[in-house]
Design a protein around this motif. Structure first.
Motif, PDB file in Angstrom:
ATOM      1  N   PHE A 142       0.813  -1.209   0.000  1.00 18.12           N
ATOM      2  CA  PHE A 142       0.000   0.000   0.000  1.00 18.12           C
ATOM      3  C   PHE A 142       0.850   1.264   0.000  1.00 18.12           C
ATOM      4  O   PHE A 142       1.865   1.343   0.665  1.00 18.12           O
ATOM      5  CB  PHE A 142      -0.949   0.023   1.209  1.00 18.12           C
ATOM      6  N   PRO A 143       0.423   2.249  -0.776  1.00 19.06           N
ATOM      7  CA  PRO A 143       1.006   3.580  -0.658  1.00 19.06           C
ATOM      8  C   PRO A 143       0.263   4.335   0.441  1.00 19.06           C
ATOM      9  O   PRO A 143      -0.901   4.062   0.724  1.00 19.06           O
ATOM     10  CB  PRO A 143       0.747   4.207  -2.027  1.00 19.06           C
ATOM     11  N   SER A 144       0.949   5.271   1.061  1.00 22.20           N
ATOM     12  CA  SER A 144       0.356   6.093   2.106  1.00 22.20           C
ATOM     13  C   SER A 144       0.736   7.550   1.849  1.00 22.20           C
ATOM     14  O   SER A 144       1.912   7.864   1.667  1.00 22.20           O
ATOM     15  CB  SER A 144       0.872   5.639   3.475  1.00 22.20           C
ATOM     16  N   TYR A 145      -0.255   8.423   1.803  1.00 25.31           N
ATOM     17  CA  TYR A 145      -0.023   9.859   1.647  1.00 25.31           C
ATOM     18  C   TYR A 145       0.030  10.470   3.049  1.00 25.31           C
ATOM     19  O   TYR A 145      -0.878  10.283   3.850  1.00 25.31           O
ATOM     20  CB  TYR A 145      -1.158  10.498   0.839  1.00 25.31           C
ATOM     21  N   ASN A 146       1.118  11.179   3.356  1.00 30.11           N
ATOM     22  CA  ASN A 146       1.329  11.766   4.673  1.00 30.11           C
ATOM     23  C   ASN A 146       1.485  13.275   4.556  1.00 30.11           C
ATOM     24  O   ASN A 146       2.449  13.751   3.964  1.00 30.11           O
ATOM     25  CB  ASN A 146       2.582  11.178   5.322  1.00 30.11           C
ATOM     26  N   GLN A 147       0.555  14.021   5.127  1.00 29.19           N
ATOM     27  CA  GLN A 147       0.598  15.489   5.131  1.00 29.19           C
ATOM     28  C   GLN A 147       1.080  15.936   6.509  1.00 29.19           C
ATOM     29  O   GLN A 147       0.393  15.739   7.502  1.00 29.19           O
ATOM     30  CB  GLN A 147      -0.790  16.069   4.854  1.00 29.19           C
ATOM     31  N   ILE A 148       2.290  16.499   6.552  1.00 25.38           N
ATOM     32  CA  ILE A 148       2.854  16.970   7.813  1.00 25.38           C
ATOM     33  C   ILE A 148       2.549  18.454   7.940  1.00 25.38           C
ATOM     34  O   ILE A 148       2.967  19.256   7.111  1.00 25.38           O
ATOM     35  CB  ILE A 148       4.368  16.691   7.869  1.00 25.38           C
ATOM     36  N   ILE A 149       1.810  18.811   8.983  1.00 23.63           N
ATOM     37  CA  ILE A 149       1.347  20.180   9.179  1.00 23.63           C
ATOM     38  C   ILE A 149       2.373  20.967   9.990  1.00 23.63           C
ATOM     39  O   ILE A 149       2.781  20.541  11.069  1.00 23.63           O
ATOM     40  CB  ILE A 149      -0.006  20.199   9.930  1.00 23.63           C
ATOM     41  N   GLY A 150       2.775  22.132   9.483  1.00 24.05           N
ATOM     42  CA  GLY A 150       3.656  23.031  10.215  1.00 24.05           C
ATOM     43  C   GLY A 150       5.135  22.760  10.047  1.00 24.05           C
ATOM     44  O   GLY A 150       5.949  23.429  10.644  1.00 24.05           O
ATOM     45  N   SER A 151       5.518  21.775   9.236  1.00 24.36           N
ATOM     46  CA  SER A 151       6.940  21.524   9.023  1.00 24.36           C
ATOM     47  C   SER A 151       7.410  22.374   7.854  1.00 24.36           C
ATOM     48  O   SER A 151       6.693  23.228   7.363  1.00 24.36           O
ATOM     49  CB  SER A 151       7.178  20.043   8.734  1.00 24.36           C
ATOM     50  N   LEU A 152       8.617  22.095   7.407  1.00 26.69           N
ATOM     51  CA  LEU A 152       9.163  22.828   6.265  1.00 26.69           C
ATOM     52  C   LEU A 152       8.172  22.805   5.113  1.00 26.69           C
ATOM     53  O   LEU A 152       7.913  21.763   4.540  1.00 26.69           O
ATOM     54  CB  LEU A 152      10.483  22.195   5.802  1.00 26.69           C
ATOM     55  N   SER A 153       7.607  23.915   4.813  1.00 28.92           N
ATOM     56  CA  SER A 153       6.664  24.041   3.699  1.00 28.92           C
ATOM     57  C   SER A 153       5.522  23.029   3.793  1.00 28.92           C
ATOM     58  O   SER A 153       5.036  22.547   2.789  1.00 28.92           O
ATOM     59  CB  SER A 153       7.382  23.859   2.371  1.00 28.92           C
TER      60      SER A 153
END
Length: 171
Positions: A142-153
């Motif tokens: 499985f692929p996983s999309y990870n959105q990191i909030i508040g990090s570099l850009s």
């Protein structure tokens, strides 16, 4: 952010006709590859990374399971002043299978921690397929999309995961 949460919630509600054994306890371990794809600056400085993941899932109903996962990715640097780094994602969420198939989707949220010491909120979504290799063991791709909030850009990572998953219950 609200749009991503809404989409994740709708996904779970739509997939109400699913299969999971209530009371099951699975553990999975395997390699992962991380691909940065935020904006030009983020992708300019960081290379693809390689690492591994550990995931456990607790069957809570016929509809699905609660998941807890840890993913580690070692990240190479492309251009100065950025140096080699690593990323650890610690997440909890929900996974559900489509009925009568081994296709699954899931969503989770948690903490993303870079080797620099900075920590940020992360929200993720995944979709994949389980290959049955024995009565109690599977290979999950499985692929996983990870959105990191508040990090570099607001770093975005796509990870490709392969897990060997086995049931620890004696049923």
């Amino acid at each position: 952010m609200k749009k991503q949460l809404l989409i994740s919630g709708v996904f779970i509600l739509i997939l109400s006709n699913t299969y999971c054994q209530k009371g099951s306890f699975f553990v999975g371990i395997g390699p992962s590859i991380g691909f940065p794809f935020s904006n030009k600056n983020f992708s300019y400085y960081y290379k693809n990374g390689i690492g591994g993941s550990l995931q456990s899932s607790f069957g809570v109903s016929k509809l699905g399971s609660i998941t807890i996962s840890v993913l580690y990715v070692s990240i190479g640097a492309k251009h100065p002043p950025v140096t080699k780094s690593s990323l650890t994602l610690m997440k909890a969420g929900y996974r559900t299978n489509f009925s009568d198939s081994r296709f699954f989707v899931g969503t989770d949220a948690g903490l993303a921690r870079y080797s620099s010491g900075s920590s940020h909120f992360v929200i993720s979504g995944m979709a994949g397929y389980s290959f049955k290799i024995s009565k109690k063991a599977y290979i999950d791709l499985f692929p996983s999309y990870n959105q990191i909030i508040g990090s570099l850009s607001n770093g975005r990572w796509l990870t490709a995961n392969i897990l060997y998953r086995f049931n620890l219950k004696k049923n």
